[in-house]
Design a protein around this motif. Structure first.
Motif, PDB file in Angstrom:
ATOM      1  N   TYR A  42      45.764  25.653  39.453  1.00  0.00           N
ATOM      2  CA  TYR A  42      45.678  26.474  38.262  1.00  0.00           C
ATOM      3  C   TYR A  42      44.682  27.607  38.488  1.00  0.00           C
ATOM      4  CZ  TYR A  42      47.911  22.332  36.517  1.00  0.00           C
ATOM      5  OH  TYR A  42      48.764  21.286  36.351  1.00  0.00           O
ATOM      6  N   ILE A  43      45.149  28.819  38.307  1.00  0.00           N
ATOM      7  CA  ILE A  43      44.295  29.997  38.460  1.00  0.00           C
ATOM      8  C   ILE A  43      44.517  30.900  37.264  1.00  0.00           C
ATOM      9  CG2 ILE A  43      43.804  32.040  39.827  1.00  0.00           C
ATOM     10  CD1 ILE A  43      44.812  30.558  42.248  1.00  0.00           C
ATOM     11  N   VAL A  44      43.423  31.320  36.655  1.00  0.00           N
ATOM     12  CA  VAL A  44      43.486  32.359  35.636  1.00  0.00           C
ATOM     13  C   VAL A  44      42.664  33.527  36.157  1.00  0.00           C
ATOM     14  CG1 VAL A  44      43.918  30.869  33.654  1.00  0.00           C
ATOM     15  CG2 VAL A  44      41.579  31.325  34.338  1.00  0.00           C
ATOM     16  N   ILE A  45      43.116  34.726  35.842  1.00  0.00           N
ATOM     17  CA  ILE A  45      42.500  35.910  36.427  1.00  0.00           C
ATOM     18  C   ILE A  45      42.401  37.021  35.381  1.00  0.00           C
ATOM     19  CG2 ILE A  45      44.702  36.833  37.270  1.00  0.00           C
ATOM     20  CD1 ILE A  45      43.161  37.696  39.811  1.00  0.00           C
ATOM     21  N   ASP A  46      41.333  37.775  35.454  1.00  0.00           N
ATOM     22  CA  ASP A  46      41.160  38.988  34.668  1.00  0.00           C
ATOM     23  C   ASP A  46      40.918  40.107  35.676  1.00  0.00           C
ATOM     24  OD1 ASP A  46      40.345  41.150  33.131  1.00  0.00           O
ATOM     25  OD2 ASP A  46      39.300  39.882  31.685  1.00  0.00           O
ATOM     26  N   GLU A  47      41.961  40.880  35.948  1.00  0.00           N
ATOM     27  CA  GLU A  47      41.867  41.898  36.993  1.00  0.00           C
ATOM     28  C   GLU A  47      40.949  43.051  36.607  1.00  0.00           C
ATOM     29  OE1 GLU A  47      45.223  42.742  39.528  1.00  0.00           O
ATOM     30  OE2 GLU A  47      46.391  41.339  38.312  1.00  0.00           O
ATOM     31  N   GLU A  48      40.804  43.334  35.312  1.00  0.00           N
ATOM     32  CA  GLU A  48      39.899  44.398  34.894  1.00  0.00           C
ATOM     33  C   GLU A  48      38.446  44.050  35.188  1.00  0.00           C
ATOM     34  OE1 GLU A  48      40.512  45.572  30.869  1.00  0.00           O
ATOM     35  OE2 GLU A  48      42.603  46.105  31.209  1.00  0.00           O
ATOM     36  N   ASP A  50      37.607  41.869  37.474  1.00  0.00           N
ATOM     37  CA  ASP A  50      37.577  41.384  38.838  1.00  0.00           C
ATOM     38  C   ASP A  50      36.963  39.984  38.864  1.00  0.00           C
ATOM     39  OD1 ASP A  50      38.093  41.531  41.577  1.00  0.00           O
ATOM     40  OD2 ASP A  50      36.072  42.267  42.002  1.00  0.00           O
ATOM     41  N   CYS A  51      37.552  39.097  38.057  1.00  0.00           N
ATOM     42  CA  CYS A  51      37.030  37.758  37.855  1.00  0.00           C
ATOM     43  C   CYS A  51      38.199  36.778  37.803  1.00  0.00           C
ATOM     44  CB  CYS A  51      36.241  37.738  36.540  1.00  0.00           C
ATOM     45  SG  CYS A  51      35.512  36.182  36.110  1.00  0.00           S
ATOM     46  N   TRP A  52      38.023  35.604  38.408  1.00  0.00           N
ATOM     47  CA  TRP A  52      39.042  34.568  38.316  1.00  0.00           C
ATOM     48  C   TRP A  52      38.403  33.189  38.303  1.00  0.00           C
ATOM     49  CZ3 TRP A  52      38.619  31.605  42.615  1.00  0.00           C
ATOM     50  CH2 TRP A  52      38.247  32.223  43.813  1.00  0.00           C
ATOM     51  N   PHE A  53      39.193  32.198  37.886  1.00  0.00           N
ATOM     52  CA  PHE A  53      38.755  30.823  37.725  1.00  0.00           C
ATOM     53  C   PHE A  53      39.863  29.932  38.261  1.00  0.00           C
ATOM     54  CE2 PHE A  53      37.353  27.360  34.621  1.00  0.00           C
ATOM     55  CZ  PHE A  53      36.147  27.152  35.254  1.00  0.00           C
ATOM     56  N   MET A  54      39.543  29.028  39.212  1.00  0.00           N
ATOM     57  CA  MET A  54      40.572  28.263  39.898  1.00  0.00           C
ATOM     58  C   MET A  54      40.176  26.795  40.014  1.00  0.00           C
ATOM     59  SD  MET A  54      42.026  28.831  43.781  1.00  0.00           S
ATOM     60  CE  MET A  54      40.428  29.077  44.470  1.00  0.00           C
ATOM     61  N   ASN A  55      41.131  25.911  39.733  1.00  0.00           N
ATOM     62  CA  ASN A  55      40.944  24.474  39.938  1.00  0.00           C
ATOM     63  C   ASN A  55      41.244  24.172  41.392  1.00  0.00           C
ATOM     64  OD1 ASN A  55      40.925  21.727  39.929  1.00  0.00           O
ATOM     65  ND2 ASN A  55      42.465  21.469  38.364  1.00  0.00           N
ATOM     66  N   CYS A  56      40.256  23.679  42.126  1.00  0.00           N
ATOM     67  CA  CYS A  56      40.437  23.422  43.555  1.00  0.00           C
ATOM     68  C   CYS A  56      40.830  21.995  43.886  1.00  0.00           C
ATOM     69  CB  CYS A  56      39.166  23.763  44.319  1.00  0.00           C
ATOM     70  SG  CYS A  56      38.983  25.505  44.586  1.00  0.00           S
ATOM     71  N   MET A  57      40.231  21.028  43.208  1.00  0.00           N
ATOM     72  CA  MET A  57      40.550  19.648  43.566  1.00  0.00           C
ATOM     73  C   MET A  57      40.045  18.684  42.503  1.00  0.00           C
ATOM     74  SD  MET A  57      37.856  18.448  46.450  1.00  0.00           S
ATOM     75  CE  MET A  57      36.485  17.485  45.899  1.00  0.00           C
ATOM     76  N   TYR A  58      40.637  17.491  42.531  1.00  0.00           N
ATOM     77  CA  TYR A  58      40.123  16.354  41.771  1.00  0.00           C
ATOM     78  C   TYR A  58      39.468  15.409  42.769  1.00  0.00           C
ATOM     79  CZ  TYR A  58      42.515  17.865  37.604  1.00  0.00           C
ATOM     80  OH  TYR A  58      42.907  18.585  36.514  1.00  0.00           O
ATOM     81  N   PHE A  59      38.372  14.817  42.376  1.00  0.00           N
ATOM     82  CA  PHE A  59      37.650  13.924  43.270  1.00  0.00           C
ATOM     83  C   PHE A  59      38.373  12.580  43.385  1.00  0.00           C
ATOM     84  CE2 PHE A  59      34.505  16.981  41.946  1.00  0.00           C
ATOM     85  CZ  PHE A  59      33.788  17.208  43.115  1.00  0.00           C
ATOM     86  N   ASP A  60      38.355  12.017  44.604  1.00  0.00           N
ATOM     87  CA  ASP A  60      38.986  10.721  44.854  1.00  0.00           C
ATOM     88  C   ASP A  60      38.176   9.608  44.211  1.00  0.00           C
ATOM     89  OD1 ASP A  60      40.991  11.867  46.367  1.00  0.00           O
ATOM     90  OD2 ASP A  60      39.855  11.679  48.229  1.00  0.00           O
ATOM     91  N   ILE A  75      36.321  26.763  40.952  1.00  0.00           N
ATOM     92  CA  ILE A  75      35.609  27.901  41.524  1.00  0.00           C
ATOM     93  C   ILE A  75      35.741  29.066  40.559  1.00  0.00           C
ATOM     94  CG2 ILE A  75      35.472  29.522  43.458  1.00  0.00           C
ATOM     95  CD1 ILE A  75      34.807  26.692  44.276  1.00  0.00           C
ATOM     96  N   LEU A  76      34.614  29.655  40.213  1.00  0.00           N
ATOM     97  CA  LEU A  76      34.570  30.867  39.395  1.00  0.00           C
ATOM     98  C   LEU A  76      34.153  32.004  40.304  1.00  0.00           C
ATOM     99  CD1 LEU A  76      34.522  32.416  36.670  1.00  0.00           C
ATOM    100  CD2 LEU A  76      32.118  31.722  36.470  1.00  0.00           C
ATOM    101  N   TYR A  77      34.957  33.054  40.364  1.00  0.00           N
ATOM    102  CA  TYR A  77      34.624  34.247  41.131  1.00  0.00           C
ATOM    103  C   TYR A  77      34.233  35.336  40.142  1.00  0.00           C
ATOM    104  CZ  TYR A  77      35.215  38.411  43.998  1.00  0.00           C
ATOM    105  OH  TYR A  77      35.013  39.594  44.649  1.00  0.00           O
ATOM    106  N   TYR A  78      33.015  35.837  40.289  1.00  0.00           N
ATOM    107  CA  TYR A  78      32.538  36.883  39.385  1.00  0.00           C
ATOM    108  C   TYR A  78      31.550  37.757  40.134  1.00  0.00           C
ATOM    109  CZ  TYR A  78      30.591  39.146  35.261  1.00  0.00           C
ATOM    110  OH  TYR A  78      30.185  40.079  34.346  1.00  0.00           O
ATOM    111  N   LYS A  79      31.801  39.054  40.123  1.00  0.00           N
ATOM    112  CA  LYS A  79      30.940  40.045  40.769  1.00  0.00           C
ATOM    113  C   LYS A  79      30.660  39.699  42.228  1.00  0.00           C
ATOM    114  CE  LYS A  79      28.787  41.794  36.622  1.00  0.00           C
ATOM    115  NZ  LYS A  79      27.551  42.167  35.948  1.00  0.00           N
ATOM    116  N   GLY A  80      31.711  39.291  42.943  1.00  0.00           N
ATOM    117  CA  GLY A  80      31.598  39.021  44.368  1.00  0.00           C
ATOM    118  C   GLY A  80      31.015  37.672  44.732  1.00  0.00           C
ATOM    119  N   GLU A  81      30.700  36.846  43.767  1.00  0.00           N
ATOM    120  CA  GLU A  81      30.101  35.534  44.011  1.00  0.00           C
ATOM    121  C   GLU A  81      31.091  34.422  43.700  1.00  0.00           C
ATOM    122  OE1 GLU A  81      26.934  34.824  45.122  1.00  0.00           O
ATOM    123  OE2 GLU A  81      26.676  36.977  45.411  1.00  0.00           O
TER     124      GLU A  81
END
Length: 90
Positions: A42-48, A50-60, A75-81
């Motif tokens: 699952y990824i949601v993105i705001d291209e204006e 330059d930010c996105w939020f992604m589900n990477c994994m569930y823990f075993d 993972i949250l990507y915001y301002k290059g981080e």
């Protein structure tokens, strides 16, 4: 524009390298071996912004084979981080 569900195309993959990020933060052996982007992430993105939020994994679940906990890594990507977040579903 607000966040929207993302459809990962070549342009977004080239810009953000989603596959490399997924492989770095996942515990999925198949994904790491075949270097593929999973369809069910699952990824949601705001291209204006330059930010996105992604589900990477569930823990075993350490007590059960082939079971997952209700705890997940996002993972949250915001301002290059890349900011790693552990979320627990209630």
């Amino acid at each position: 524009m607000a966040f929207k569900n993302a459809i990962i195309d070549d342009r977004l993959e080239k810009k953000y390298s989603f596959v490399d990020i997924c492989i770095k933060h996942t515990n999925d052996w198949y994904l790491k071996q075949h270097h593929k982007f999973p369809y069910d992430w699952y990824i949601v993105i705001d291209e204006e912004l330059d930010c996105w939020f992604m589900n990477c994994m569930y823990f075993d679940d350490p007590e059960l084979d082939h079971a997952e906990l209700n705890k997940s890594l996002w993972i949250l990507y915001y301002k290059g981080e890349h900011i790693r977040l552990s979320l627990i579903l209630i």
